[in-house]
Design a protein around this motif. Sequence first.
Motif, PDB file in Angstrom:
ATOM      1  N   MET A  67       0.772  -1.177   0.048  1.00  0.00           N
ATOM      2  CA  MET A  67      -0.053  -0.077  -0.064  1.00  0.00           C
ATOM      3  C   MET A  67       0.840   1.071  -0.100  1.00  0.00           C
ATOM      4  O   MET A  67       1.753   1.432   0.869  1.00  0.00           O
ATOM      5  N   SER A  68       0.745   2.122  -1.011  1.00  0.00           N
ATOM      6  CA  SER A  68       1.497   3.360  -1.074  1.00  0.00           C
ATOM      7  C   SER A  68       0.859   4.276  -2.072  1.00  0.00           C
ATOM      8  O   SER A  68       0.013   3.708  -3.054  1.00  0.00           O
ATOM      9  N   SER A  69       1.269   5.495  -2.033  1.00  0.00           N
ATOM     10  CA  SER A  69       0.876   6.491  -3.034  1.00  0.00           C
ATOM     11  C   SER A  69       1.320   6.317  -4.504  1.00  0.00           C
ATOM     12  O   SER A  69       0.736   6.633  -5.649  1.00  0.00           O
ATOM     13  N   ALA A  70       2.339   5.432  -4.391  1.00  0.00           N
ATOM     14  CA  ALA A  70       3.100   5.133  -5.974  1.00  0.00           C
ATOM     15  C   ALA A  70       2.464   4.001  -6.466  1.00  0.00           C
ATOM     16  O   ALA A  70       2.991   4.015  -7.663  1.00  0.00           O
ATOM     17  N   GLY A  71       1.662   3.332  -5.718  1.00  0.00           N
ATOM     18  CA  GLY A  71       1.277   2.017  -6.292  1.00  0.00           C
ATOM     19  C   GLY A  71       2.465   1.062  -6.838  1.00  0.00           C
ATOM     20  O   GLY A  71       3.201   0.746  -6.302  1.00  0.00           O
ATOM     21  N   TYR A  72       2.366   0.476  -8.077  1.00  0.00           N
ATOM     22  CA  TYR A  72       3.257  -0.532  -8.424  1.00  0.00           C
ATOM     23  C   TYR A  72       4.391   0.234  -9.040  1.00  0.00           C
ATOM     24  O   TYR A  72       5.392  -0.618  -9.199  1.00  0.00           O
ATOM     25  N   SER A  73       4.731   1.533  -8.865  1.00  0.00           N
ATOM     26  CA  SER A  73       5.949   2.304  -9.047  1.00  0.00           C
ATOM     27  C   SER A  73       6.815   2.246  -7.736  1.00  0.00           C
ATOM     28  O   SER A  73       7.907   2.864  -7.724  1.00  0.00           O
ATOM     29  N   ALA A  74       6.228   1.851  -6.593  1.00  0.00           N
ATOM     30  CA  ALA A  74       6.787   2.137  -5.174  1.00  0.00           C
ATOM     31  C   ALA A  74       8.149   1.223  -5.122  1.00  0.00           C
ATOM     32  O   ALA A  74       8.180   0.310  -5.938  1.00  0.00           O
ATOM     33  N   ASN A  75       9.048   1.688  -4.348  1.00  0.00           N
ATOM     34  CA  ASN A  75      10.348   1.086  -4.380  1.00  0.00           C
ATOM     35  C   ASN A  75      10.184  -0.181  -3.885  1.00  0.00           C
ATOM     36  O   ASN A  75      10.789  -1.081  -4.121  1.00  0.00           O
ATOM     37  N   THR A  76       9.106  -0.251  -2.830  1.00  0.00           N
ATOM     38  CA  THR A  76       9.108  -1.551  -1.983  1.00  0.00           C
ATOM     39  C   THR A  76       8.879  -2.899  -3.351  1.00  0.00           C
ATOM     40  O   THR A  76       8.993  -4.013  -2.928  1.00  0.00           O
ATOM     41  N   VAL A  77       7.734  -2.335  -4.113  1.00  0.00           N
ATOM     42  CA  VAL A  77       7.353  -3.201  -5.305  1.00  0.00           C
ATOM     43  C   VAL A  77       8.474  -3.751  -6.092  1.00  0.00           C
ATOM     44  O   VAL A  77       8.720  -4.808  -6.580  1.00  0.00           O
ATOM     45  N   MET A  78       9.116  -2.468  -6.495  1.00  0.00           N
ATOM     46  CA  MET A  78      10.438  -2.950  -7.269  1.00  0.00           C
ATOM     47  C   MET A  78      11.454  -3.640  -6.525  1.00  0.00           C
ATOM     48  O   MET A  78      11.947  -4.509  -7.386  1.00  0.00           O
ATOM     49  N   GLU A  79      11.511  -3.605  -5.678  1.00  0.00           N
ATOM     50  CA  GLU A  79      12.559  -4.232  -4.688  1.00  0.00           C
ATOM     51  C   GLU A  79      12.172  -5.781  -4.771  1.00  0.00           C
ATOM     52  O   GLU A  79      13.059  -6.663  -4.922  1.00  0.00           O
ATOM     53  N   THR A  80      11.043  -5.891  -4.739  1.00  0.00           N
ATOM     54  CA  THR A  80      10.608  -7.516  -4.760  1.00  0.00           C
ATOM     55  C   THR A  80      10.799  -7.763  -6.275  1.00  0.00           C
ATOM     56  O   THR A  80      11.010  -9.177  -6.425  1.00  0.00           O
ATOM     57  N   ALA A  81      10.326  -7.083  -7.140  1.00  0.00           N
ATOM     58  CA  ALA A  81      10.291  -7.470  -8.549  1.00  0.00           C
ATOM     59  C   ALA A  81      11.780  -7.772  -9.045  1.00  0.00           C
ATOM     60  O   ALA A  81      11.969  -8.832  -9.858  1.00  0.00           O
ATOM     61  N   ARG A  82      12.744  -7.331  -8.455  1.00  0.00           N
ATOM     62  CA  ARG A  82      14.133  -7.482  -9.000  1.00  0.00           C
ATOM     63  C   ARG A  82      14.650  -8.758  -8.576  1.00  0.00           C
ATOM     64  O   ARG A  82      15.645  -9.126  -8.880  1.00  0.00           O
ATOM     65  N   THR A  83      14.124  -9.307  -7.592  1.00  0.00           N
ATOM     66  CA  THR A  83      14.486 -10.513  -7.117  1.00  0.00           C
ATOM     67  C   THR A  83      13.857 -11.747  -7.834  1.00  0.00           C
ATOM     68  O   THR A  83      14.214 -13.049  -7.404  1.00  0.00           O
ATOM     69  N   ALA A  84      12.995 -11.419  -8.738  1.00  0.00           N
ATOM     70  CA  ALA A  84      12.087 -12.700  -9.509  1.00  0.00           C
ATOM     71  C   ALA A  84      13.061 -12.976 -10.982  1.00  0.00           C
ATOM     72  O   ALA A  84      13.529 -12.219 -11.395  1.00  0.00           O
ATOM     73  N   ASP A  85      12.946 -14.418 -11.254  1.00  0.00           N
ATOM     74  CA  ASP A  85      13.440 -14.695 -12.599  1.00  0.00           C
ATOM     75  C   ASP A  85      12.789 -14.123 -13.417  1.00  0.00           C
ATOM     76  O   ASP A  85      13.313 -13.866 -14.649  1.00  0.00           O
TER      77      ASP A  85
END
Length: 279
Positions: A94-112
């Motif tokens: 949950m954030s104002s940035a939605g899918y652009s949030a740093n927390t989402v990107m940090e998770t995405a960068r760990t996926a194959d």
Amino acid sequence: MGYKTILAVLDASHSARQITDFGTALADQFSAHLLGVHAETLAAVPLIAPMEIPDPAAMQVLQEVAQKETSQVEQIFRQQTSRDGISAEWRSFMSSAGYSANTVMETARTADLIIAGQSDPAHADHRADLETFLFESGRPLLLIPTTLKAPQPIRRVLIAWNGSREAARATFDALPLLKSADSVEILVVDPPERPGQDGETAGNEIAETLARHGVKVTLTTHQTAGGKASAAIENRLSDNSIDLLVMGGYGHSRWWEMLFGGVTRSILDSMTALTLLSR
């Protein structure tokens, strides 16, 4: 080599079942862990004129709607992964940035591999920022057409090859899928003349490299005679025999326009096949 962590972007309840089905099919194929991600965007605060103070009633309604959808998406994901016996994990943000949030990107960068649904103009609530995933995650993005309702084996693959860094990245990111396909066609559109290489031999080296990996590969060159590269790719996809298109997400202005702007955006707006993009 294979995909061991697959991230499914579950941005709306109307597409959650479709994306989860594709995610579980890939997770089963590669014995992978499936991570379901939903980002709840904090709504803009409605103001009451003339004092321009926040409207608590409107804020409460918007929050309840967002939380209801998050709950619906989570339920779909958990039910389907449990039914299929897949190693799975749910994460919501949950954030104002939605899918652009740093927390989402940090998770995405760990996926194959990241999988997401094609942007659907019929649904104004399609919120995932696919451009951000492509440019900021550093991971390959597999887009699923809205018309493809159920997973199917990936037997025939088309690689749009222009010799760029992005095309190379996409090709090798797709290698686990290429190796399991029945046939892989490398399509070179308007190959440039280079020292020691003419248009007829463009793409030979990448074809030879893939063949060493056991990929069943063929090479096709196409001259547009002044036409658009996107039209050549669309024509090749039009017979519906291609299960997966692999292409670089950005090489120069022509490819950027093809993906995210201008008339040539039609490749993604009218997708008939799974499309794997990398940058």
